[in-house]
Design a protein around this motif. Sequence first.
Motif, PDB file in Angstrom:
ATOM      1  N   LYS A 120      -0.406  12.524   7.879  1.00  0.00           N
ATOM      2  CA  LYS A 120      -1.784  12.106   8.168  1.00  0.00           C
ATOM      3  C   LYS A 120      -2.265  11.083   7.152  1.00  0.00           C
ATOM      4  O   LYS A 120      -2.910  10.083   7.515  1.00  0.00           O
ATOM      5  CB  LYS A 120      -2.717  13.311   8.179  1.00  0.00           C
ATOM      6  CG  LYS A 120      -4.165  12.947   8.493  1.00  0.00           C
ATOM      7  CD  LYS A 120      -5.081  14.143   8.453  1.00  0.00           C
ATOM      8  CE  LYS A 120      -6.518  13.743   8.807  1.00  0.00           C
ATOM      9  NZ  LYS A 120      -7.021  12.653   7.956  1.00  0.00           N
ATOM     10  N   GLU A 121      -1.967  11.328   5.881  1.00  0.00           N
ATOM     11  CA  GLU A 121      -2.394  10.388   4.846  1.00  0.00           C
ATOM     12  C   GLU A 121      -1.705   9.032   5.009  1.00  0.00           C
ATOM     13  O   GLU A 121      -2.325   7.971   4.808  1.00  0.00           O
ATOM     14  CB  GLU A 121      -2.097  10.978   3.468  1.00  0.00           C
ATOM     15  CG  GLU A 121      -2.943  12.205   3.150  1.00  0.00           C
ATOM     16  CD  GLU A 121      -2.435  12.977   1.944  1.00  0.00           C
ATOM     17  OE1 GLU A 121      -3.275  13.532   1.204  1.00  0.00           O
ATOM     18  OE2 GLU A 121      -1.198  13.030   1.748  1.00  0.00           O
TER      19      GLU A 121
ATOM     20  N   TYR B 100      -3.783   2.722   9.464  1.00  0.00           N
ATOM     21  CA  TYR B 100      -5.051   2.364  10.109  1.00  0.00           C
ATOM     22  C   TYR B 100      -5.876   1.438   9.216  1.00  0.00           C
ATOM     23  O   TYR B 100      -6.430   0.427   9.677  1.00  0.00           O
ATOM     24  CB  TYR B 100      -5.866   3.628  10.408  1.00  0.00           C
ATOM     25  CG  TYR B 100      -5.611   4.224  11.777  1.00  0.00           C
ATOM     26  CD1 TYR B 100      -6.088   3.595  12.922  1.00  0.00           C
ATOM     27  CD2 TYR B 100      -4.914   5.407  11.914  1.00  0.00           C
ATOM     28  CE1 TYR B 100      -5.867   4.150  14.178  1.00  0.00           C
ATOM     29  CE2 TYR B 100      -4.676   5.975  13.159  1.00  0.00           C
ATOM     30  CZ  TYR B 100      -5.160   5.331  14.289  1.00  0.00           C
ATOM     31  OH  TYR B 100      -4.939   5.876  15.530  1.00  0.00           O
ATOM     32  N   ALA B 101      -5.971   1.784   7.944  1.00  0.00           N
ATOM     33  CA  ALA B 101      -6.800   1.007   7.020  1.00  0.00           C
ATOM     34  C   ALA B 101      -6.305  -0.434   6.912  1.00  0.00           C
ATOM     35  O   ALA B 101      -7.106  -1.380   6.884  1.00  0.00           O
ATOM     36  CB  ALA B 101      -6.815   1.681   5.648  1.00  0.00           C
TER      37      ALA B 101
ATOM     38  N   ARG C 207       3.271   8.216  16.534  1.00  0.00           N
ATOM     39  CA  ARG C 207       2.392   7.915  15.396  1.00  0.00           C
ATOM     40  C   ARG C 207       3.228   7.383  14.238  1.00  0.00           C
ATOM     41  O   ARG C 207       4.196   8.021  13.813  1.00  0.00           O
ATOM     42  CB  ARG C 207       1.637   9.173  14.968  1.00  0.00           C
ATOM     43  CG  ARG C 207       0.559   9.593  15.944  1.00  0.00           C
ATOM     44  CD  ARG C 207      -0.026  10.937  15.562  1.00  0.00           C
ATOM     45  NE  ARG C 207      -0.697  10.871  14.276  1.00  0.00           N
ATOM     46  CZ  ARG C 207      -1.968  10.511  14.096  1.00  0.00           C
ATOM     47  NH1 ARG C 207      -2.698  10.152  15.141  1.00  0.00           N
ATOM     48  NH2 ARG C 207      -2.515  10.494  12.894  1.00  0.00           N
TER      49      ARG C 207
ATOM     50  N   GLN D 138      -0.669   7.840   7.893  1.00  0.00           N
ATOM     51  CA  GLN D 138      -1.278   7.230   9.071  1.00  0.00           C
ATOM     52  C   GLN D 138      -2.613   6.588   8.722  1.00  0.00           C
ATOM     53  O   GLN D 138      -2.954   5.518   9.231  1.00  0.00           O
ATOM     54  CB  GLN D 138      -1.466   8.281  10.175  1.00  0.00           C
ATOM     55  CG  GLN D 138      -2.024   7.751  11.481  1.00  0.00           C
ATOM     56  CD  GLN D 138      -1.002   7.008  12.321  1.00  0.00           C
ATOM     57  OE1 GLN D 138       0.143   6.849  11.901  1.00  0.00           O
ATOM     58  NE2 GLN D 138      -1.402   6.530  13.474  1.00  0.00           N
ATOM     59  N   ASP D 139      -3.365   7.214   7.816  1.00  0.00           N
ATOM     60  CA  ASP D 139      -4.643   6.650   7.384  1.00  0.00           C
ATOM     61  C   ASP D 139      -4.438   5.293   6.720  1.00  0.00           C
ATOM     62  O   ASP D 139      -5.239   4.363   6.908  1.00  0.00           O
ATOM     63  CB  ASP D 139      -5.361   7.606   6.422  1.00  0.00           C
ATOM     64  CG  ASP D 139      -5.880   8.854   7.124  1.00  0.00           C
ATOM     65  OD1 ASP D 139      -5.992   8.838   8.368  1.00  0.00           O
ATOM     66  OD2 ASP D 139      -6.163   9.857   6.423  1.00  0.00           O
ATOM     67  N   ILE D 140      -3.365   5.166   5.945  1.00  0.00           N
ATOM     68  CA  ILE D 140      -3.070   3.879   5.294  1.00  0.00           C
ATOM     69  C   ILE D 140      -2.770   2.819   6.353  1.00  0.00           C
ATOM     70  O   ILE D 140      -3.251   1.680   6.275  1.00  0.00           O
ATOM     71  CB  ILE D 140      -1.877   4.028   4.321  1.00  0.00           C
ATOM     72  CG1 ILE D 140      -2.277   4.891   3.112  1.00  0.00           C
ATOM     73  CG2 ILE D 140      -1.385   2.655   3.853  1.00  0.00           C
ATOM     74  CD1 ILE D 140      -1.137   5.174   2.155  1.00  0.00           C
TER      75      ILE D 140
ATOM     76  N   GLN E 177       0.829  -1.213   0.000  1.00  0.00           N
ATOM     77  CA  GLN E 177       0.000   0.000   0.000  1.00  0.00           C
ATOM     78  C   GLN E 177       0.867   1.269   0.000  1.00  0.00           C
ATOM     79  O   GLN E 177       0.473   2.303  -0.549  1.00  0.00           O
ATOM     80  CB  GLN E 177      -0.909   0.009   1.232  1.00  0.00           C
ATOM     81  CG  GLN E 177      -1.964  -1.076   1.246  1.00  0.00           C
ATOM     82  CD  GLN E 177      -3.161  -0.751   0.381  1.00  0.00           C
ATOM     83  OE1 GLN E 177      -3.328   0.379  -0.074  1.00  0.00           O
ATOM     84  NE2 GLN E 177      -3.987  -1.741   0.118  1.00  0.00           N
TER      85      GLN E 177
ATOM     86  N   ASN F 249      -7.263  -2.340  10.107  1.00  0.00           N
ATOM     87  CA  ASN F 249      -8.682  -2.677  10.119  1.00  0.00           C
ATOM     88  C   ASN F 249      -9.004  -3.777   9.116  1.00  0.00           C
ATOM     89  O   ASN F 249      -9.796  -4.685   9.401  1.00  0.00           O
ATOM     90  CB  ASN F 249      -9.515  -1.427   9.816  1.00  0.00           C
ATOM     91  CG  ASN F 249      -9.581  -0.478  11.003  1.00  0.00           C
ATOM     92  OD1 ASN F 249      -9.673  -0.912  12.146  1.00  0.00           O
ATOM     93  ND2 ASN F 249      -9.527   0.826  10.737  1.00  0.00           N
TER      94      ASN F 249
ATOM     95  N   GLY G  78       2.546   6.986  11.106  1.00  0.00           N
ATOM     96  CA  GLY G  78       2.496   7.789   9.885  1.00  0.00           C
ATOM     97  C   GLY G  78       3.514   8.909   9.912  1.00  0.00           C
ATOM     98  O   GLY G  78       4.166   9.206   8.900  1.00  0.00           O
TER      99      GLY G  78
END
Length: 537
Positions: free
Chosen positions: A471-472, A478-479, A508, A474-476, A461, A482, A510
């Motif tokens: 932030k972007e 998290y995704a 963090r 970190q979103d990866i 990814q 999950n 990310g």
Amino acid sequence: MSTAPLPPLDPQFFDAAQTAKAWPFEEARKIVARLKKTGKKEALFETGYGPSGLPHIGTFGEVARTTMVRTAFRLLTHDEIPTRLLCFSDDMDGMRKIPENVPDRAALEPHLHKPLTSVPNPFGGNFESFGHHNNAMLRRFLDTFGFNYEFASATDYYKSGKFDAALMRAAEKYDEIMGVMLPTLGAERQATYSIFLPISPKSGRVLYVPMKAVDAKAGTVTFDDEDGTETTLPVTGGHCKLQWKPDFGMRWYALGVDFEMFGKDHQTNQVVYDRICEVLGGNPPEHYVYELFLDEIGQKISKSKGNGLTIDEWLTYASPESLALYMFQKPRMAKRLYFDVIPRAVDEYYQHAAGYSGQDSAAALENPAFHIHSGKVPIIDMPVSFGLLLNLASAANAHDKSVVWGYLTRRLPGVTPQNNPELDRLAGYAVRYFNDEVKPTKTFRAPTDKERAALQDLHDQLAGKEALDAKELQDIVYAVGNAHQFDPLRDWFAAIYQVLLGADQGPRFGSFIALYGVLETCTLIADALAGKLLKAA
């Protein structure tokens, strides 16, 4: 000896101080009320120091916290009442046991029970005695931090005559002070106890012997010396000192102390100190009792044992400001003081300092940064956290801060050691902390099958995502967690840190990827999946 100028105060805070709730203001209001009642025109703050071992962080904490109360008092009184901070060293105490952390313990054995300022210095150098060396260690740090204080030596005060009037008064009130002390002692000690401790003119030792006579008019005590010879000495001029509990009360009386804080281990004796001060004719100071510092396993920090962190150890890995923050926070709560608390204290300090500039006067007075800097909070640009720098140093296996700067300059355009010396200082702390405290304990583990699949997915990814911000990224992360059904999600982040960095936790992720680099992070994941990190460890 006042070692630094008293920092000027900004009058804009005078009004807000009257309703400020931070604990230094709560204590300072008691001193304001005290001086209104007594009519005294100066406030004397005191801290006590027992130089039986090398200075430790708790000693610094007393001076830092007392300085915070002093600043609050100055604000409450519009800085119209003079203040002094006296750092008093009980260096005339007898060396009752040899500290465990001195170089040559056997060499000190012949000097047991002599005043610390009569014991040879085991550390070498040009210091006159063990007590002088330890006093210098204390002053060195306080001077480095820039405290405004006066240093006082019990040896100097006793020998110079500064305590003579109070000691004559103690002789006059001998029976009454003994009446305070004896009920606090066991039957065996009661039989030999005296508030006066004569210094043997033959051996130089501090003697714990009963008095045959106390002549208040002549100001003398009579006792049997160690060889059985009946001896009479004046209580003045450094020929005698007081037992430590009476000494507390005598000092408050002699000097007119208005405020002194001490650890919880003194709390049960507070009523004794106060009563002795009152017997002598003095007004006991306002007190603040703080909780004790504990080491990693929950034991009280001791100068003689040398457990817990030393002042020099903290300052090797973090700034004095971070240490002052640790002292400011919840003084009445017992706190463990060991290496793992440092990173959090560093990052919290920068968070408070960063938030200060946008606060009004009332909010600023509740900000720990105000109390750390006595209202002169510097403007600091800290683009990354200490925790993030530690993980960067870990991933890069950095041996010096130039390695860390290699990453910083690529990710933070225009930022250099020259234009951000605070970041440069923090990078140096991070590398030292990593090499001394993190690297020796790093433990990588192999991923489970579930973690392996998730890490491979994260690798895929991230590939080609160099342009994304923290932030972007970190979103990866998290995704992916999950998608692979980590519940709770913190198990996913624990796996990342344990497998990739050999640690149990971190900042963090990310933000770490953004600083370390997407390509570098992908390589790190690939190495972990190939077992290379396990082999390197």
